[in-house]
Each structure stands twice: as structure tokens, then as C-alpha cells.
Scaffold this motif. Structure first.
Motif, mmCIF file in Angstrom:
data_model
loop_
_atom_site.group_PDB
_atom_site.id
_atom_site.type_symbol
_atom_site.label_atom_id
_atom_site.label_comp_id
_atom_site.label_asym_id
_atom_site.label_seq_id
_atom_site.Cartn_x
_atom_site.Cartn_y
_atom_site.Cartn_z
ATOM 1 N N SER A 168 0.832 -1.214 0.000
ATOM 2 C CA SER A 168 0.000 0.000 0.000
ATOM 3 C C SER A 168 0.862 1.258 0.000
ATOM 4 O O SER A 168 2.047 1.221 0.362
ATOM 5 N N CYS B 176 3.233 3.173 6.611
ATOM 6 C CA CYS B 176 2.889 1.752 6.526
ATOM 7 C C CYS B 176 3.207 1.323 5.095
ATOM 8 O O CYS B 176 3.550 2.170 4.254
ATOM 9 N N GLY B 177 3.116 0.027 4.817
ATOM 10 C CA GLY B 177 3.308 -0.500 3.466
ATOM 11 C C GLY B 177 4.550 0.037 2.772
ATOM 12 O O GLY B 177 5.650 0.051 3.344
ATOM 13 N N TYR C 39 -4.161 5.426 -0.264
ATOM 14 C CA TYR C 39 -5.164 5.849 0.728
ATOM 15 C C TYR C 39 -4.710 7.122 1.428
ATOM 16 O O TYR C 39 -3.538 7.510 1.367
ATOM 17 N N LYS D 24 -3.269 4.916 7.029
ATOM 18 C CA LYS D 24 -3.572 3.528 7.408
ATOM 19 C C LYS D 24 -4.851 3.460 8.241
ATOM 20 O O LYS D 24 -5.457 2.400 8.370
ATOM 21 N N HIS E 2 -9.039 4.571 5.181
ATOM 22 C CA HIS E 2 -8.879 3.913 3.878
ATOM 23 C C HIS E 2 -9.732 4.618 2.834
ATOM 24 O O HIS E 2 -10.636 4.038 2.239
ATOM 25 N N TYR F 18 0.387 -5.302 1.908
ATOM 26 C CA TYR F 18 -1.051 -5.000 1.825
ATOM 27 C C TYR F 18 -1.575 -5.061 0.387
ATOM 28 O O TYR F 18 -1.177 -4.273 -0.474
ATOM 29 N N VAL G 155 -0.605 -9.655 4.735
ATOM 30 C CA VAL G 155 -1.316 -8.622 5.504
ATOM 31 C C VAL G 155 -2.829 -8.842 5.382
ATOM 32 O O VAL G 155 -3.409 -8.693 4.309
ATOM 33 N N TYR H 44 -8.154 -6.048 7.636
ATOM 34 C CA TYR H 44 -7.947 -4.771 6.924
ATOM 35 C C TYR H 44 -8.276 -4.899 5.441
ATOM 36 O O TYR H 44 -8.196 -3.928 4.709
ATOM 37 N N CYS I 237 0.122 0.530 13.595
ATOM 38 C CA CYS I 237 0.381 -0.391 12.487
ATOM 39 C C CYS I 237 1.626 0.070 11.731
ATOM 40 O O CYS I 237 1.944 1.258 11.733
ATOM 41 N N GLY I 238 2.271 -0.845 11.088
ATOM 42 C CA GLY I 238 3.468 -0.500 10.304
ATOM 43 C C GLY I 238 4.689 -1.239 10.819
ATOM 44 O O GLY I 238 5.686 -1.353 10.092
ATOM 45 N N ASP J 159 5.441 -4.117 8.652
ATOM 46 C CA ASP J 159 6.007 -3.694 7.361
ATOM 47 C C ASP J 159 7.496 -3.374 7.525
ATOM 48 O O ASP J 159 8.308 -3.671 6.646
HETATM 49 O O1 PXL Z 1 0.755 -2.146 8.312
HETATM 50 C C1 PXL Z 1 -0.130 -2.844 7.590
HETATM 51 C C2 PXL Z 1 -0.970 -1.929 6.734
HETATM 52 C C3 PXL Z 1 -0.554 -1.647 5.453
HETATM 53 N N1 PXL Z 1 -1.281 -0.854 4.645
HETATM 54 C C4 PXL Z 1 -2.435 -0.304 5.057
HETATM 55 C C5 PXL Z 1 -2.908 -0.536 6.341
HETATM 56 C C6 PXL Z 1 -2.159 -1.373 7.202
HETATM 57 C C7 PXL Z 1 -2.618 -1.609 8.552
HETATM 58 O O2 PXL Z 1 -3.506 -0.977 9.044
HETATM 59 O O3 PXL Z 1 -4.043 0.014 6.735
HETATM 60 C C8 PXL Z 1 -3.179 0.575 4.118
#
Ligand code: PXL
Length: 347
Positions: free
Chosen positions: A11, A18-19, A42, A45, A48, A86, A172, A180, A276-277, A280
Motif C-alpha cells: 500500500s 505503513c506498506g 489511501y 492507514k 482507507h 497490503y 497482511v 484490513y 500499524c506499520g 512492514d
Molecule cells: O501495516 C499494515 C498496513 C498496510 N497498509 C495499510 C494498512 C495497514 C494496517 O492498518 O491500513 C493501508
């Protein structure tokens, strides 16, 4: 020439880490030049809201990559490493799986053609020199690395996976009981398990992939065994929590050695940091350490955990992973402070 092609499919967010916002930075800061495919764009995180890359669009990009790889000379050793995270929909997961498999088959075929060509040339040369045929035994093994000098040589990552082509799949799906991604993505991951080389699920993802609730170490071991039996080479369960020990998380690693399951665990101090992250960050560091450090996988995991621990510790007062501020730690060899030592798990 040895060329490294890291393809990170994850993502992308407008705000936060994240991602691919984590992976692209981590990999570049550690000296890699990753190819980046964003599965969504997005707002964050937590929100969305935004756009999702359609599976046809993903296929277009991946087809171009396949064409480029196919056009390269077989004398060049083009190593390909997929890092997937993701992916929102089943169609997109399937597009990714198909592309990975096509590339893997094409690479295997190219290697065979190359070896056959070499064998033919050697045979002809020997025939010319000696006037008779000499049998040539080609070797396709990955050379041992000089990191493998300790008695954990058998746990060398180069003995566990093919470092010329592998897929590190971070499946993920969600965390702490919350999904998610679309529900049917779980089934897509289940069906691609035999093609994955390294998998890094958290506890919830492991439960979903193995259709099992985890409440004891024995349950974790059953799941690891299930995944290894399906063909995964290296299973790393990134975070298991038990009711009897709320101050720690446990990471488990499992692989086969002489057809026997070998498993170790790491007892990790649990920060009260619910951002979160972290998964990743773990997966992108793991990929980098496997490629650059090689050697003992148990030591690689200790170093990656060490970096993760320090980045989280330095991010505690914020609601976000402080990736940029901790870039020197992220780029380090992971040897500062005390390393968490693995403990064997008896199956
Ligand atoms: O970290 C995992 C992750 C990756 N990408 C998106 C997320 C999440 C976790 O919430 O929402 C978009």
C-alpha cells in the motif's frame, strides 16, 4: 553480472508510515534500489479513503517487468526478490501470484537453457580436444558464504531458500481480530501458500491461514508445521501474545533441516505501542538483511528485532513510527545494545 531486482508490492498512503511508505524508505536507506508497485493510495492507514489499483493495472506493470526480465541476457544473473504486503482484493492478490509464478518459471527455464547450452559447449570442446565424450556434471547450487563459519552453518539462509529468486510474503490480513482487507483475500493467500518462500504472519494472520485459534506454543508449532508441509521454506510468526505473559511478545521461526522441523523463539519486551506499520518495517528489514548479510537466519532475526525495538522505543511518545528520525538505526547492522537471543522450541 549479479543484478538485484527487489519488487515491493504494498500500500501507499498520503499521510504516515505503513506498506510501501515504510518499505521504499527502508530499502533505499539501506542501499537497495527497489521497484515499487502501490496496491492502493489511501489517505492513511486509519482512513482507507482514496484509490485502489485495479488488477488489470497491476498486471500491466508486472507484464512490462516480465518483458524486461525476458529481454535480458542469460549470462547476467538477474536475481528477483518479491516483497508483498497490503493487497486489498482477491483479484489483485491473484494477479500478483500469477506474475510471480510466470517469472519464476521463465527464470527456471532460462537457467536450464543456459546450463544446457553450457553443457553442450563443454561437451563439444572436450570432444574436440580429446576426440571422445566426457560427461559434464553441471552445478546449480548457491555458493556458501563465509558468514557460515560458526556451528550454525546448517541454519544459513542460503541453505534454506534460493537467493536467486524468492518471494517474501507478508500476508497482511489484519491484526487483533480485525481484517484490513476483503474477506476473500484469506482464501487467495491460502491457495498460494505452496509458492511462497518466506512468510511473516502475525498471530491473527496465522490463525486465519491455518484455520486454528492459537492459545499455546503447541498451537503455534502445529501451524508452523502445517505451513512447512505445504512447501514454505521459512516461517516467521512475528508476534504471538499469551494471556500468561502480557509483558512480552514472542516471535517464532521454523524451517526444515534434514526433513526435521527446527524451531526457535524470541521473547520480546512488549511496548504499549499500538501503531500499524511495525510488521512492514520488520519484513523490509528482513529482506535487506537476508540479501546483504546472509548467513545464520537466527542472527539475522536478532538484528532485525534489535532495530525494530530501537525504532519503536524512540517512537513511543508519538502516534506514529518515527521512520525518518531513526534512519541511522534503520541503516545500521543491528548490532547495537544487547541482541535478543533465540531459544530452541521442542516440537
Ligand atoms: O501495516 C499494515 C498496513 C498496510 N497498509 C495499510 C494498512 C495497514 C494496517 O492498518 O491500513 C493501508
Amino acid at each position: 553480472m549479479n543484478r538485484e531486482n527487489i519488487v515491493s508490492i504494498q500500500s501507499q498512503v498520503f499521510d504516515g508510515f505503513c506498506g510501501n511508505n515504510v518499505a521504499s524508505f527502508v530499502l533505499r536507506r539501506r542501499g537497495h534500489v527497489p521497484k515499487i508497485l502501490n496496491t492502493v493510495q489511501y489517505y492513511s492507514k486509519y482512513k482507507h479513503k482514496g484509490v485502489e489499483t485495479k488488477h488489470d493495472e497491476m498486471k500491466t506493470i508486472l507484464s512490462e517487468f516480465k518483458a524486461e526480465m525476458a529481454s535480458l541476457s542469460s549470462n547476467d544473473n538477474n536475481n528477483i526478490h518479491f516483497l508483498t504486503g497490503y493487497i486489498k482484493t482477491k483479484e489483485c492478490v491473484e494477479a500478483v501470484i500469477n506474475s510471480i509464478l510466470e517469472l519464476k518459471n521463465a527464470k527456471t527455464k532460462k537457467k536450464c537453457d543456459h546450463m544446457n547450452g553450457k553443457m553442450k559447449a563443454t561437451k563439444e570442446k572436450k570432444e574436440n580436444e580429446n576426440g571422445h565424450t566426457i560427461c559434464y556434471h553441471g552445478s546449480d547450487t548457491i555458493p556458501y558464504n563465509d558468514h557460515c563459519i560458526d556451528n550454525s552453518e546448517k541454519y544459513c539462509v542460503e541453505n534454506l531458500i534460493n537467493l536467486n529468486f524468492f518471494w517474501l510474503c507478508d500476508p497482511v490480513l489484519g491484526d487483533n481480530g480485525k481484517l484490513y482487507v476483503d474477506k476473500d483475500v484469506v482464501q487467495s493467500y491460502k491457495s498460494c501458500i505452496p509458492f511462497v518462500d518466506i512468510i511473516t504472519p502475525n498471530q491473527f494472520e496465522l490463525e486465519l491461514l491455518c484455520d486454528m485459534k492459537i492459545s499455546s506454543e503447541n498451537d503455534v508449532m502445529k501451524c508452523i508445521l502445517f505451513l512447512l508441509n505445504k512447501g514454505i521454506k521459512l516461517v516467521i510468526v512475528t508476534s504471538v501474545h499469551y494471556l500468561f505473559d502480557t509483558d512480552h511478545l514472542y516471535l517464532y521461526v521454523g524451517f526444515l533441516n534434514n526433513k526435521k522441523v527446527v524451531s526457535f523463539k524470541y521473547k520480546i519486551f512488549r511496548f504499549h505501542f499500538h501503531v500499524c506499520g511495525c510488521g512492514d518495517l520488520f519484513a523490509s528489514l528482513l529482506l535487506s538483511f537476508i540479501l546483504r548479510h546472509r548467513g545464520n537466519i537466527l542472527l539475522i532475526i536478532s538484528k532485525v528485532l534489535n532495530i525494530l525495538h530501537n525504532v519503536i522505543k524512540n517512537s513511543l511518545t508519538w502516534e506514529e513510527l518515527k521512520i525518518i528520525e531513526n534512519q541511522d538505526i534503520i541503516a545500521s547492522d543491528g548490532l547495537c545494545d544487547n541482541l535478543i537471543k533465540e531459544e530452541p522450541v521442542c516440537v
